[in-house]
Design an enzyme around this catalytic site. Sequence first.
Site, PDB file in Angstrom:
ATOM      1  CB  ALA A  74      19.720  93.031  69.553  1.00  0.00           C
ATOM      2  CD  GLU A  75      18.169  90.487  76.420  1.00  0.00           C
ATOM      3  OE1 GLU A  75      18.260  90.498  77.660  1.00  0.00           O
ATOM      4  OE2 GLU A  75      17.083  90.522  75.820  1.00  0.00           O
ATOM      5  CB  THR A  76      23.409  87.384  72.186  1.00  0.00           C
ATOM      6  OG1 THR A  76      22.299  86.500  72.389  1.00  0.00           O
ATOM      7  CG2 THR A  76      24.710  86.619  72.350  1.00  0.00           C
ATOM      8  CB  SER A  79      24.103  90.353  77.335  1.00  0.00           C
ATOM      9  OG  SER A  79      22.746  90.689  77.465  1.00  0.00           O
TER      10      SER A  79
END
Length: 159
Positions: A74-76, A79
Amino acid sequence: MGEQQQVKFPQEIIDEYAALGVDLPAMFSAGHLGTRMGVQIIEAAPERVVGTMPVEGNTQPYGLLHGGASAVLAETLGSVGSMLHGGSSKVAVGVDLNCTHHRGVRSGLVTGVATPVHRGRSTTTYEIVITDEQDRRVCTARLTCLLRDLPAGGAPAKD
């Protein structure tokens, strides 16, 4: 897992970064952690980022997909969307991530799709929906990033 796929970028983004001599696939990749976890970015634009990750190798002791692995995916994706929205003069820094895990997955591939909730001048927020191979929702995440100006020389500032 060893095959690298070509990321699909909008032409205007390819042109912007090519003019700066920047390798887009390297810059907007999953990074070292994402590479170790098998994250593959399939499609990347400010409006939508899609990526996959294998369940195998990313499980917790009970054999289920680790919640932290879902958070990495999710963060990848969020971002990457934030960086593309900010453009070549900004760097995105995650400031808040929350994940709700809906169901366990024991095998196969999960797919994450990040779409913007808010794209401003100084912050972005993306919702990331992670599904299994039967298109069942595994996790819903929300990532907020701060968009910081790149310092002279183009490298992110170290705090």
